[in-house]
Motif scaffolding. Structure first.
Motif, PDB file in Angstrom:
ATOM      1  N   GLY A 472       0.782  -1.071  -0.058  1.00 20.98           N
ATOM      2  CA  GLY A 472       0.049  -0.256   0.072  1.00 20.98           C
ATOM      3  C   GLY A 472       0.883   1.234  -0.157  1.00 20.98           C
ATOM      4  N   ILE A 473       1.696   1.252  -0.961  1.00 18.84           N
ATOM      5  CA  ILE A 473       2.745   2.552  -1.106  1.00 18.84           C
ATOM      6  C   ILE A 473       2.099   3.552  -1.822  1.00 18.84           C
ATOM      7  N   CYS A 474       2.188   4.841  -1.425  1.00 17.55           N
ATOM      8  CA  CYS A 474       1.608   5.706  -2.266  1.00 17.55           C
ATOM      9  C   CYS A 474       2.305   7.131  -1.924  1.00 17.55           C
ATOM     10  N   ALA A 475       1.893   8.017  -2.922  1.00 16.43           N
ATOM     11  CA  ALA A 475       2.604   9.608  -3.013  1.00 16.43           C
ATOM     12  C   ALA A 475       1.366  10.438  -2.919  1.00 16.43           C
ATOM     13  N   PHE A 476       1.651  11.687  -2.219  1.00 10.72           N
ATOM     14  CA  PHE A 476       0.628  12.665  -2.234  1.00 10.72           C
ATOM     15  C   PHE A 476       1.105  13.833  -2.748  1.00 10.72           C
ATOM     16  N   VAL A 477       0.125  14.445  -3.863  1.00  7.73           N
ATOM     17  CA  VAL A 477       0.324  15.691  -4.546  1.00  7.73           C
ATOM     18  C   VAL A 477      -0.845  16.732  -4.418  1.00  7.73           C
ATOM     19  N   LEU A 478      -0.487  17.896  -3.790  1.00  2.00           N
ATOM     20  CA  LEU A 478      -1.615  18.918  -3.371  1.00  2.00           C
ATOM     21  C   LEU A 478      -1.395  20.004  -4.186  1.00  2.00           C
ATOM     22  N   ASP A 479      -2.446  20.171  -4.977  1.00  2.00           N
ATOM     23  CA  ASP A 479      -2.450  21.510  -5.957  1.00  2.00           C
ATOM     24  C   ASP A 479      -1.010  21.515  -6.933  1.00  2.00           C
ATOM     25  N   ASN A 480      -1.062  20.268  -7.167  1.00  2.00           N
ATOM     26  CA  ASN A 480       0.130  19.904  -8.413  1.00  2.00           C
ATOM     27  C   ASN A 480       1.465  20.065  -7.880  1.00  2.00           C
ATOM     28  N   VAL A 481       1.685  19.908  -6.482  1.00  2.00           N
ATOM     29  CA  VAL A 481       2.817  20.046  -5.739  1.00  2.00           C
ATOM     30  C   VAL A 481       3.180  18.841  -5.012  1.00  2.00           C
ATOM     31  N   MET A 482       3.988  17.947  -5.230  1.00  2.00           N
ATOM     32  CA  MET A 482       4.448  16.785  -4.519  1.00  2.00           C
ATOM     33  C   MET A 482       4.699  17.008  -3.015  1.00  2.00           C
ATOM     34  N   ILE A 483       3.999  16.545  -2.025  1.00  5.25           N
ATOM     35  CA  ILE A 483       4.133  16.928  -0.814  1.00  5.25           C
ATOM     36  C   ILE A 483       4.766  15.783   0.185  1.00  5.25           C
ATOM     37  N   TYR A 484       4.621  14.592  -0.694  1.00  3.06           N
ATOM     38  CA  TYR A 484       5.032  13.398   0.089  1.00  3.06           C
ATOM     39  C   TYR A 484       5.103  12.281  -0.850  1.00  3.06           C
ATOM     40  N   PRO A 485       6.427  11.996  -1.133  1.00  3.50           N
ATOM     41  CA  PRO A 485       6.658  10.955  -2.291  1.00  3.50           C
ATOM     42  C   PRO A 485       6.548   9.595  -2.110  1.00  3.50           C
ATOM     43  N   ARG A 486       6.587   9.097  -0.898  1.00  4.43           N
ATOM     44  CA  ARG A 486       6.513   7.633  -0.628  1.00  4.43           C
ATOM     45  C   ARG A 486       5.949   7.315   0.873  1.00  4.43           C
ATOM     46  N   LEU A 487       5.035   6.965   0.903  1.00  2.00           N
ATOM     47  CA  LEU A 487       4.252   6.357   2.290  1.00  2.00           C
ATOM     48  C   LEU A 487       3.874   5.107   2.287  1.00  2.00           C
ATOM     49  N   VAL A 488       4.365   4.025   3.209  1.00  2.00           N
ATOM     50  CA  VAL A 488       3.652   2.903   3.290  1.00  2.00           C
ATOM     51  C   VAL A 488       2.622   2.799   4.183  1.00  2.00           C
ATOM     52  N   LEU A 489       1.360   2.293   3.760  1.00  2.00           N
ATOM     53  CA  LEU A 489       0.204   2.132   4.368  1.00  2.00           C
ATOM     54  C   LEU A 489      -0.147   1.061   5.352  1.00  2.00           C
ATOM     55  N   SER A 490       0.578  -0.126   4.782  1.00  2.00           N
ATOM     56  CA  SER A 490       0.350  -1.367   5.523  1.00  2.00           C
ATOM     57  C   SER A 490       1.575  -1.374   6.587  1.00  2.00           C
ATOM     58  N   ASN A 491       1.426  -2.462   7.698  1.00  2.00           N
ATOM     59  CA  ASN A 491       2.470  -2.748   8.409  1.00  2.00           C
ATOM     60  C   ASN A 491       2.717  -4.238   8.452  1.00  2.00           C
ATOM     61  N   THR A 492       3.668  -4.624   9.178  1.00  2.00           N
ATOM     62  CA  THR A 492       3.870  -6.018   9.476  1.00  2.00           C
ATOM     63  C   THR A 492       3.641  -6.402  10.912  1.00  2.00           C
ATOM     64  N   SER A 493       2.995  -5.809  11.592  1.00  2.00           N
ATOM     65  CA  SER A 493       2.889  -6.234  13.079  1.00  2.00           C
ATOM     66  C   SER A 493       1.274  -6.703  13.534  1.00  2.00           C
ATOM     67  N   THR A 494       0.531  -5.428  13.455  1.00  2.00           N
ATOM     68  CA  THR A 494      -0.848  -5.502  13.772  1.00  2.00           C
ATOM     69  C   THR A 494      -1.594  -4.400  13.182  1.00  2.00           C
ATOM     70  N   ASP A 495      -2.950  -4.833  13.116  1.00  2.00           N
ATOM     71  CA  ASP A 495      -3.914  -3.585  12.688  1.00  2.00           C
ATOM     72  C   ASP A 495      -3.609  -2.285  13.628  1.00  2.00           C
ATOM     73  N   ARG A 496      -3.738  -1.399  12.965  1.00  2.00           N
ATOM     74  CA  ARG A 496      -3.901  -0.166  13.907  1.00  2.00           C
ATOM     75  C   ARG A 496      -3.884   1.127  13.390  1.00  2.00           C
ATOM     76  N   VAL A 497      -4.276   2.294  13.786  1.00  4.66           N
ATOM     77  CA  VAL A 497      -4.404   3.463  13.267  1.00  4.66           C
ATOM     78  C   VAL A 497      -3.106   4.326  13.158  1.00  4.66           C
ATOM     79  N   SER A 498      -2.854   4.733  12.210  1.00  5.72           N
ATOM     80  CA  SER A 498      -1.270   5.381  11.949  1.00  5.72           C
ATOM     81  C   SER A 498      -1.617   6.903  11.666  1.00  5.72           C
TER      82      SER A 498
END
Length: 536
Positions: A472-498
């Motif tokens: 679940g790796i993604c990037a975020f672009v706000l108003d045509n500007v890259m504000i975060y190039p790589r974020l991993v959304l899943s994890n390898t331990s347990t379900d949690r809110v991040s």
């Protein structure tokens, strides 16, 4: 053979309950269910004729008596005999026998919420979130007097709560609740609001507020009906008069609008003024006071482009557009005027446009009118089973996407979780979130709410699912500007809110903003909300 027959009937019921409730024939006439020696709803009412004999007659006239005895879950609001008598008198009917089967059926379904047990502890001042069997919200009103002064839809006082039956809960009423048919436009068609209504008519918003269902098509091209709801902040003639506005021409002069100009244009000052009094969602008084954690104020987007209403807590309750220097604010004169397509609140000020200060903004990805209109269990907090709604691109205008491949199914799923689902219920805002599978290099895009100009820290909050590898790796672009190039959304331990801070941004003007989320690995993205916190 008999046991098998009942099993088949029960399974058939589970698949067809809403169809049965919409029918005028009692489908369970010969197949009612009573658990042990206890009593289901209809039988309980019949066993107490001194209170409910006439309402039982209505159930039988509607062919729904046995439906309310089956082994499922309901919340039922039952009027006592005297209340039914008063209702019949208003209709000039001598007895229940004079009612038509269709009218009785609709009346019973209006008093019935299927699939949910809603007890007194869940009541709040405003709309009950769970829809009744006619697809309407019922409204609870708390008046001075404690438990002796709680009303349903402002007309039927509760005289008993939480009567437990084997298949649900009964609440007893002094009177029958008249099924709601009036739209917001109908409610405002009152001499006290004649000037405000004239402004609605002149700008074209009266037609919007007269609409209950909007016609559309599903993915297969079949006709469907979408139901949109609104909130109106109404101004009475008496309130206008306090500011020297007694005629429509006075209002135009106050707004510096040329008489005879195009009032239907969004840029027209009268149009903006009227649209400023409307929200594109139904928000009861209690809903207006649902502030983000630890905050005491919120800015709400209106139908006027980039114009916001500030809601905050005052000494006597909620208030609107408080001036932070003078502390003057708009107060409510009447709240929760229930309508078929939303709710009206009457205010004590003519309420011109107002620029509020910066506040924290929570942008929930599921918070769009066309999401709510297409989701039957939207933000339902009392689900007995997990709810999923898979969207197709033609169902939405608020969110667009390009998947890889373009024909990919199940791209965007709305999920509402039950309380047994752990963090997916307790950790997500309003119990729901989006599950997105765009494929590698796919993207989705949406507009934020209007945000007051200024500097903000931006953070993402999401339910992170347990996985054997980082996905679940993604990037975020706000108003045509890259504000975060790589974020991993899943994890390898347990379900949690991040939570992850994405950027600090400085918005030069008060407007909305465009967010694009890029899927880098094509795996599942779980999305809840983005928060903008002011930086002083």
């Amino acid at each position: 053979m008999k046991a098998n027959r009942h099993t088949r009937l029960f399974l058939f019921f589970l698949c067809s309950i809403f169809a049965f409730l919409s029918s005028c024939r009692d489908e369970f006439e010969d197949n009612t269910y009573t658990a042990y020696a206890e009593t289901p709803i209809a039988t309980y009412l019949k066993n107490n004729p001194e209170k409910y004999a006439l309402w039982v007659q209505v159930l039988e006239k509607a062919d729904l008596f046995n439906t309310l005895n089956i082994n499922t879950v309901y919340t039922h609001f039952a009027p006592v005999n005297e209340g039914v008598e008063r209702y019949l008198k208003t209709l000039n009917l001598a007895s229940v026998a004079d009612m038509s089967k269709e009218d009785a059926n609709y009346l019973v379904r209006y008093h019935l919420i299927p699939d949910f047990e809603i007890d007194l502890g869940q009541f709040q001042s405003g709309a009950i979130n769970d829809l009744n069997a006619t697809d309407d919200n019922l409204f609870v009103e708390f008046r001075a007097g404690g438990l002796e002064a709680i009303y349903l839809n402002g007309e039927a006082r509760f005289n008993g709560f939480d009567i437990k039956a084997t298949n649900g809960i009964i609440h007893s009423l002094d009177d029958v609740v008249t099924p709601l048919t009036a739209t917001i436009a109908d409610r405002l068609n009152d001499p006290k609001y004649s000037l405000f209504l004239e402004a609605l008519e002149s700008t074209g918003y009266k037609e919007l507020l007269s609409t209950i269902y909007t016609e559309g098509t599903d993915a297969a091209g079949n006709p469907i009906q979408q139901r949109f709801k609104y909130t109106a902040f109404a101004v009475s003639n008496a309130v206008y008069a306090r500011d020297g506005i007694t005629t429509f021409q006075d209002l135009l002069a106050k707004l510096q609008v040329p008489s005879g100009s195009d009032y239907s244009a969004a840029s027209n000052a009268l149009n903006k003024y009227v649209a400023y009094h409307l929200l594109n969602q139904q928000l009861s008084y209690a809903d207006l006071g649902q502030f983000p954690t630890a905050l005491k104020k919120v800015n709400l987007p209106t139908l006027a482009t980039n114009e916001l209403i500030k809601v905050s807590e005052g000494t006597a309750g909620l208030q609107l557009n408080e001036n932070p220097i003078s502390r003057l604010a708009i107060q409510f004169l009447e709240t929760n005027i229930a309508c078929k397509n939303g709710v009206v609140h009457e205010v004590d000020n003519w309420m011109p446009l107002f620029l509020p200060e910066q506040v924290s903004v929570i942008w929930e990805f599921t918070d769009y009118p066309d999401i709510a209109a297409n989701v039957t269990q939207y933000r339902n907090r009392t689900l007995g089973a997990q709810y999923n709604k898979v969207f197709t691109a033609n169902e939405l205008t608020s969110i667009v996407w390009a998947s890889q491949p373009e024909t990919r199914a199940n791209v965007l799923t709305y999920r509402n979780n039950r309380s047994a689902d752990g963090i997916w219920y307790t950790g997500t805002l309003n119990y729901d979130h989006f599950r997105v599978e765009l494929g590698e290099s796919g993207w989705m895009q949406m507009k934020s709410p209007t945000i007051v100009r200024g500097k903000y820290k931006v953070k993402l909050v999401w339910p992170s699912t347990r996985n054997a590898a980082s996905t679940g790796i993604c990037a975020f672009v706000l108003d045509n500007v890259m504000i975060y190039p790589r974020l991993v959304l899943s994890n390898t331990s347990t379900d949690r809110v991040s939570t992850q801070e994405l950027a600090t941004v400085d918005f030069p003007e008060t407007t909305d903003h465009t967010l694009r989320i890029l899927s880098l690995d094509g795996k599942l993205l779980t999305l809840d909300y983005i928060q903008f916190d002011p930086v002083n």
